[in-house]
Each structure stands twice: as C-alpha cells, then as structure tokens.
Write an enzyme that holds these catalytic residues in place. Structure first.
Site, mmCIF file in Angstrom:
data_model
loop_
_atom_site.group_PDB
_atom_site.id
_atom_site.type_symbol
_atom_site.label_atom_id
_atom_site.label_comp_id
_atom_site.label_asym_id
_atom_site.label_seq_id
_atom_site.Cartn_x
_atom_site.Cartn_y
_atom_site.Cartn_z
ATOM 1 N NE ARG A 155 -2.152 -1.809 3.360
ATOM 2 C CZ ARG A 155 -2.421 -3.084 3.615
ATOM 3 N NH1 ARG A 155 -3.461 -3.640 3.049
ATOM 4 N NH2 ARG A 155 -1.695 -3.791 4.449
ATOM 5 C CG ASP A 166 7.158 -6.403 -2.428
ATOM 6 O OD1 ASP A 166 6.574 -5.326 -2.177
ATOM 7 O OD2 ASP A 166 6.940 -7.443 -1.764
ATOM 8 N NE ARG A 167 5.485 -11.117 0.067
ATOM 9 C CZ ARG A 167 4.889 -11.974 -0.756
ATOM 10 N NH1 ARG A 167 5.523 -13.040 -1.176
ATOM 11 N NH2 ARG A 167 3.648 -11.770 -1.141
ATOM 12 C CG PHE A 174 7.795 9.599 7.026
ATOM 13 C CD1 PHE A 174 9.008 10.269 7.071
ATOM 14 C CD2 PHE A 174 7.786 8.249 7.299
ATOM 15 C CE1 PHE A 174 10.180 9.601 7.370
ATOM 16 C CE2 PHE A 174 8.955 7.560 7.601
ATOM 17 C CZ PHE A 174 10.155 8.243 7.631
ATOM 18 C CG HIS A 204 -4.042 2.301 11.893
ATOM 19 N ND1 HIS A 204 -3.740 2.841 13.118
ATOM 20 C CD2 HIS A 204 -3.317 2.993 10.972
ATOM 21 C CE1 HIS A 204 -2.866 3.819 12.956
ATOM 22 N NE2 HIS A 204 -2.592 3.940 11.671
ATOM 23 C CE LYS A 254 -0.511 0.253 12.535
ATOM 24 N NZ LYS A 254 0.727 0.207 11.744
HETATM 25 P P1 NAD Z 1 1.682 -3.680 3.026
HETATM 26 O O1 NAD Z 1 1.502 -5.030 3.624
HETATM 27 O O2 NAD Z 1 0.648 -3.162 2.088
HETATM 28 O O3 NAD Z 1 3.094 -3.626 2.240
HETATM 29 C C1 NAD Z 1 4.273 -4.208 2.722
HETATM 30 C C2 NAD Z 1 5.084 -4.666 1.513
HETATM 31 O O4 NAD Z 1 6.345 -5.156 1.997
HETATM 32 C C3 NAD Z 1 4.395 -5.819 0.746
HETATM 33 O O5 NAD Z 1 4.371 -5.550 -0.645
HETATM 34 C C4 NAD Z 1 5.285 -7.010 1.071
HETATM 35 O O6 NAD Z 1 5.323 -7.981 0.019
HETATM 36 C C5 NAD Z 1 6.641 -6.315 1.253
HETATM 37 N N1 NAD Z 1 7.599 -7.163 1.950
HETATM 38 C C6 NAD Z 1 7.374 -8.014 3.005
HETATM 39 N N2 NAD Z 1 8.483 -8.678 3.297
HETATM 40 C C7 NAD Z 1 9.450 -8.247 2.436
HETATM 41 C C8 NAD Z 1 10.814 -8.587 2.235
HETATM 42 N N3 NAD Z 1 11.424 -9.519 2.993
HETATM 43 N N4 NAD Z 1 11.513 -7.933 1.263
HETATM 44 C C9 NAD Z 1 10.908 -6.995 0.489
HETATM 45 N N5 NAD Z 1 9.593 -6.655 0.610
HETATM 46 C C10 NAD Z 1 8.888 -7.272 1.591
HETATM 47 O O7 NAD Z 1 1.905 -2.681 4.245
HETATM 48 P P2 NAD Z 1 1.799 -1.084 4.240
HETATM 49 O O8 NAD Z 1 0.422 -0.672 4.662
HETATM 50 O O9 NAD Z 1 2.384 -0.537 2.979
HETATM 51 O O10 NAD Z 1 2.769 -0.750 5.488
HETATM 52 C C11 NAD Z 1 4.118 -1.169 5.496
HETATM 53 C C12 NAD Z 1 4.773 -0.712 6.791
HETATM 54 O O11 NAD Z 1 4.802 0.722 6.838
HETATM 55 C C13 NAD Z 1 4.012 -1.138 8.074
HETATM 56 O O12 NAD Z 1 4.969 -1.413 9.078
HETATM 57 C C14 NAD Z 1 3.196 0.093 8.417
HETATM 58 O O13 NAD Z 1 2.845 0.163 9.767
HETATM 59 C C15 NAD Z 1 4.183 1.172 8.047
HETATM 60 N N6 NAD Z 1 3.604 2.498 7.785
HETATM 61 C C16 NAD Z 1 4.335 3.558 8.235
HETATM 62 C C17 NAD Z 1 3.900 4.845 7.974
HETATM 63 C C18 NAD Z 1 4.758 6.001 8.408
HETATM 64 O O14 NAD Z 1 4.424 7.173 8.114
HETATM 65 N N7 NAD Z 1 5.892 5.730 9.071
HETATM 66 C C19 NAD Z 1 2.705 5.057 7.250
HETATM 67 C C20 NAD Z 1 1.996 3.946 6.797
HETATM 68 C C21 NAD Z 1 2.468 2.659 7.068
#
Ligand code: NAD
Length: 266
Positions: A15, A37-38, A126, A156, A160
């Site tokens: 996302r 990505d993974r 952020f 959320h 999440k």
């Molecule tokens: P999501 O599940 O939609 O996306 C995570 C992505 O990471 C997926 O595409 C997954 O395949 C990939 N991934 C998982 N393991 C991996 C690996 N070993 N190598 C490479 N890619 C890998 O999650 P999201 O909603 O995008 O959120 C991701 C993280 O960001 C969460 O920890 C969330 O809490 C955090 N987040 C932080 C903020 C901020 O402002 N700091 C804002 C939103 C989300």
C-alpha cells in the site's frame, strides 16, 4: 547541476510502496532507482509505474536490493525485511528512510547503531500534520501536568499487523517527554479484568482495527470537569508518502546520524 538522488522503494508492491511510486513520480527532487519487494511476490517483473496506475517508467519490481541502483533506500515493509535491508545499506554506505513500524527494542537499537555509519531518517509517521501534533502533545502534557490523565487512541484498517501504531507510540513518547518521565515505565498497552484504578502517571493506549481507515489518532487529556483532545485523521496515504520522499531528498548525502521527521522539517 548534480543529478537527482535515486531512491529505492523497499516494499514497492505494498500500500505504501505504490503511494511512494506516485510521490516520486510527482517529485522534482528525487527519482526512482529501484522498486523492490519480497521473493515470490506476484508483482515481480511488473513496471513500477504500471503498478501504481501511472505510465510505465522503465523500473521493474525486483526481489534484489542492489545498492548500485540507488542513493537512498526507503523502507515500508516488515521489521525483519527492514533489518535485512539495513545490513545491505550499512555495507554499501547508502542512506535509509525507515517507515516500517512494529520494530522491537532490539531492532530499534540495531538501527540506532547503524546510524553511526550511515544517515538514517526514521519516523513512525511521515505526515506534516502528525509531526505538528507531536509538538502540540508535548506542550499540552507539559502545560496540563498530572491533573490530566493521558490516553492515546488510534484507529487503523483491518490489514494492519502491529499495535499500537508507530504514530501512537510517537504521541505517547511526546506526552511522556512533556511530563518529564520515561514512557517505558508508564505505558499501559492493554486493560482487561480487575485492572484496579488508573495509575496517576499512566499513559494508556487503545487500538481499534477495521475497514479501510488510513489512520486516526487522538491524544486525550482527561481532567476534572474538562478534557482536551488533539486529533489527526489521515484520509490518504499520499501524505505519508510525500513526507517520506521529502525525508529521502533531505537525507541523501547527509553525514551518518539518526534523524527524525522533526529534523527534516527543521
Ligand atoms: P503492506 O503489507 O501493504 O506492504 C508491505 C510490503 O512489503 C508488501 O508488498 C510485502 O510484500 C513487502 N515485503 C514483506 N516482506 C518483504 C521482504 N522480505 N523484502 C521486500 N519486501 C517485503 O503494508 P503497508 O500498509 O504498505 O505498510 C508497510 C509498513 O509501513 C508497516 O509497518 C506500516 O505500519 C508502516 N507504515 C508507516 C507509515 C509512516 O508514516 N511511518 C505510514 C503507513 C504505514
């Protein structure tokens, strides 16, 4: 004119990853170097622009972290994946923006240690608005003092995987700083059964999960006969993505150090 810093998005198919692709496409300060990505992810090989609903950009999603392709790695994945990317960035001397939340104290310690060798900007949120709220919460806690109980409430989306949110922890930390004590000694993360009365200096957290909520946070200051609420509602992930891209442009070429969004915003 020096070339724009190249950004690698770690978690590109997620996302936040897709929102980051859009934010980089709209940016005049950075360009996309890699989309990662993974292994086994169904989007491997897909053009990053296409993935984000934009015209193709010539960078396709890969499962390899190749430092030759980027100056700054922006990580929004999972804690283990963030730490694996951290090792590569330290080895190669690349800067990093860490957005992944749900990190353990030990994982955060490793990030802080790595920041002695590379520049790292880490934030649980952020967005500009939340970073303002952090300042307001610190100030409110200081001004209102121990006559007001502090509770942090967050909502959320159903996908999440960690709780409380990184943002809730930032707000709790700010309240603890305002009150002049250590959050770790006063945080209450769950209540059930015969809990007893509320401890005077407790900072309570409540997490609600469901639907497609991008992120709502409130810091409640509950006093006798009145209460103050400092609230923020995110309606789109683009505010996080734009902030992370701003942080990536800021951290590129900086000396080693552990920076926050407050540093980026000055
Ligand atoms: P999501 O599940 O939609 O996306 C995570 C992505 O990471 C997926 O595409 C997954 O395949 C990939 N991934 C998982 N393991 C991996 C690996 N070993 N190598 C490479 N890619 C890998 O999650 P999201 O909603 O995008 O959120 C991701 C993280 O960001 C969460 O920890 C969330 O809490 C955090 N987040 C932080 C903020 C901020 O402002 N700091 C804002 C939103 C989300």
């Amino acid at each position: 004119m020096s070339p724009l810093p190249r950004i690698a998005i770690h978690g590109a198919a997620g996302r936040m990853g897709r929102a980051l692709i859009q934010a980089i496409a709209a940016s005049e300060t950075v360009r996309l170097g890699a989309a990662i990505d993974r292994a086994g992810c169904s989007e491997l090989g897909v053009d990053a622009g296409t993935l984000a609903g934009l015209p193709a950009c010539g960078v396709s999603v890969s499962d390899r972290v190749e430092p030759a392709l980027f100056d700054v790695l922006v990580d929004f994945t999972r804690p283990d994946a963030a730490l694996a990317a951290l090792d590569v960035c330290v080895q190669a001397g690349r800067a990093m923006v860490v957005g992944t939340t749900g990190l353990t104290a030990e994982q955060n310690r490793r990030i802080a240690e790595a920041a002695r060798r590379i520049a790292i900007c880490q934030a649980g949120n952020f967005s500009l608005g939340i970073n303002l709220c952090v300042k307001l919460v610190r100030e409110a806690a200081r001004a209102l003092g121990d006559g007001f109980d502090v509770e942090i409430v967050e909502v959320h989306h159903r996908h999440k995987v960690d709780a409380p949110s990184g943002t809730a922890l930032m707000l709790g930390e700010a309240a603890a700083q305002g009150r002049g004590f250590d959050l770790r000694k006063h945080a209450v993360y769950a209540r059930e059964g015969q809990t007893g009365a509320r401890a005077r200096d407790a900072i309570g957290f409540a997490a609600i999960r469901g639907g497609d909520v991008v992120g709502d946070h409130s810091a409640l200051f509950l006093g006798e006969g009145e209460r103050v609420e400092i609230s923020h509602r995110a309606t789109s992930r683009m505010n996080f993505a734009a902030g992370a891209v701003r942080a990536a442009a800021w951290v590129a070429g900086r000396p080693a150090g552990h920076y926050s969004m407050q540093d980026v915003l000055g």
